[in-house]
Design a protein around this motif. Sequence first.
Motif, short mmCIF file in Angstrom:
data_model
loop_
_atom_site.label_atom_id
_atom_site.label_comp_id
_atom_site.label_asym_id
_atom_site.label_seq_id
_atom_site.Cartn_x
_atom_site.Cartn_y
_atom_site.Cartn_z
N VAL A 60 0.85 -1.19 0.00
CA VAL A 60 0.00 0.00 0.00
C VAL A 60 0.89 1.24 0.00
N LEU A 61 0.72 2.10 -1.01
CA LEU A 61 1.41 3.39 -1.05
C LEU A 61 0.50 4.46 -0.46
N THR A 62 1.08 5.43 0.23
CA THR A 62 0.30 6.55 0.74
C THR A 62 0.95 7.87 0.32
N TYR A 63 0.10 8.85 0.02
CA TYR A 63 0.51 10.20 -0.33
C TYR A 63 -0.30 11.16 0.53
N THR A 64 0.37 12.07 1.22
CA THR A 64 -0.27 12.89 2.23
C THR A 64 0.08 14.36 2.04
N THR A 65 -0.93 15.22 2.15
CA THR A 65 -0.69 16.66 2.05
C THR A 65 -0.02 17.16 3.32
N ASP A 66 0.41 18.41 3.27
CA ASP A 66 0.83 19.11 4.49
C ASP A 66 -0.42 19.36 5.34
N VAL A 67 -0.19 19.79 6.56
CA VAL A 67 -1.31 20.13 7.45
C VAL A 67 -2.12 21.26 6.82
N ARG A 96 -7.89 5.05 -2.56
CA ARG A 96 -8.75 5.38 -1.42
C ARG A 96 -8.40 6.76 -0.90
N LEU A 97 -9.43 7.56 -0.62
CA LEU A 97 -9.26 8.89 -0.05
C LEU A 97 -9.48 8.80 1.46
N CYS A 98 -8.58 9.44 2.22
CA CYS A 98 -8.64 9.36 3.68
C CYS A 98 -8.46 10.74 4.31
N ASP A 99 -8.94 10.86 5.53
CA ASP A 99 -8.77 12.06 6.35
C ASP A 99 -7.86 11.69 7.51
N VAL A 100 -6.75 12.42 7.64
CA VAL A 100 -5.80 12.18 8.72
C VAL A 100 -6.02 13.26 9.77
N ASP A 101 -6.38 12.85 10.99
CA ASP A 101 -6.70 13.84 12.01
C ASP A 101 -5.43 14.41 12.66
N ALA A 102 -5.62 15.31 13.60
CA ALA A 102 -4.50 16.02 14.21
C ALA A 102 -3.58 15.09 15.00
N THR A 103 -4.06 13.90 15.37
CA THR A 103 -3.22 12.94 16.10
C THR A 103 -2.49 11.98 15.17
N ARG A 135 -15.89 17.39 5.23
CA ARG A 135 -15.09 18.58 5.52
C ARG A 135 -13.78 18.14 6.16
N PHE A 136 -12.68 18.40 5.45
CA PHE A 136 -11.35 18.21 6.02
C PHE A 136 -11.07 19.43 6.88
N LYS A 137 -10.92 19.23 8.17
CA LYS A 137 -10.79 20.35 9.08
C LYS A 137 -9.37 20.92 9.10
N GLY A 139 -5.92 21.77 10.37
CA GLY A 139 -5.10 20.94 11.24
C GLY A 139 -5.06 19.49 10.84
N HIS A 140 -5.97 19.07 9.94
CA HIS A 140 -5.97 17.71 9.40
C HIS A 140 -5.13 17.67 8.13
N ARG A 141 -4.98 16.47 7.56
CA ARG A 141 -4.30 16.29 6.29
C ARG A 141 -5.13 15.38 5.40
N ILE A 142 -4.97 15.54 4.09
CA ILE A 142 -5.64 14.67 3.13
C ILE A 142 -4.65 13.59 2.70
N ARG A 143 -5.11 12.35 2.71
CA ARG A 143 -4.24 11.23 2.32
C ARG A 143 -4.90 10.41 1.22
N VAL A 144 -4.07 9.91 0.33
CA VAL A 144 -4.52 9.01 -0.74
C VAL A 144 -3.73 7.72 -0.64
N GLN A 145 -4.44 6.60 -0.64
CA GLN A 145 -3.81 5.28 -0.70
C GLN A 145 -3.89 4.75 -2.12
N VAL A 146 -2.84 4.07 -2.56
CA VAL A 146 -2.85 3.35 -3.84
C VAL A 146 -2.38 1.94 -3.58
N SER A 147 -3.14 0.97 -4.06
CA SER A 147 -2.76 -0.44 -3.94
C SER A 147 -3.34 -1.18 -5.14
N SER A 148 -3.33 -2.50 -5.06
CA SER A 148 -3.86 -3.29 -6.18
C SER A 148 -4.93 -4.28 -5.74
N GLY A 149 -5.59 -3.96 -4.63
CA GLY A 149 -6.65 -4.86 -4.20
C GLY A 149 -7.39 -4.33 -2.99
#
Length: 195
Positions: A60-67, A96-103, A135-137, A139-149
């Motif tokens: 699983v690859l992940t790509y994450t924005t800055d805060v 897959r689109l994900c929300d990464v919280d402040a923790t 709503r991405f708040k 202090g959060h970050r936006i993350r994208v996962q890439v995989s093959s299954g």
Amino acid sequence: MADPPPSTGHPRPPPGTGEPASEPDRYRYDPADPTPAAGGISISHGGRVEDGALEARPDVLTYTTDVLEEDIEVVGEVSAEVWFRSSLAHADVFVRLCDVDATGRSFNLCGGLVALTGADQLSRATVTMWPTAHRFKRGHRIRVQVSSGAIPRFARNTGTDEPIAAATTLRAADQEVHHGPEHPSAVILSVRSPG
């Protein structure tokens, strides 16, 4: 949308430019140990889940924005364009689109999969995901996962052209995700303007 993980290769400038080319990110997909689904749209074990264990897998690859410095509201269709190549002609791309919280905890929002034929040639895979309203708040970050299954949500790709229900051969594949000016992999979000 996000900086890729550190590359293990040596960047090479593309022809006619002075800027370094981005090395593709790589992972190995093995249908004998397929990437699992976690949460999402499912009859059982669906919904919102914490993605830490899934994102720790080597396939699983992940790509994450800055805060984020301000809230970002996404409403509507979500898709991705992934410049992809496999060592096999038959492969899947799951995004897959994900929300990464402040923790630092990552939670799924939506995802989708496309099955490719001719995946051993570099091409742009378009992945349609479920629409979302989120709503991405700040202090959060936006993350994208890439995989093959994402099994069992999607049947595993066996790496062959055998019918999925009757397939007996399992072939592992080395996958590449390309990015940069010549191969701009991206997630497309419908951002709602404030007010």
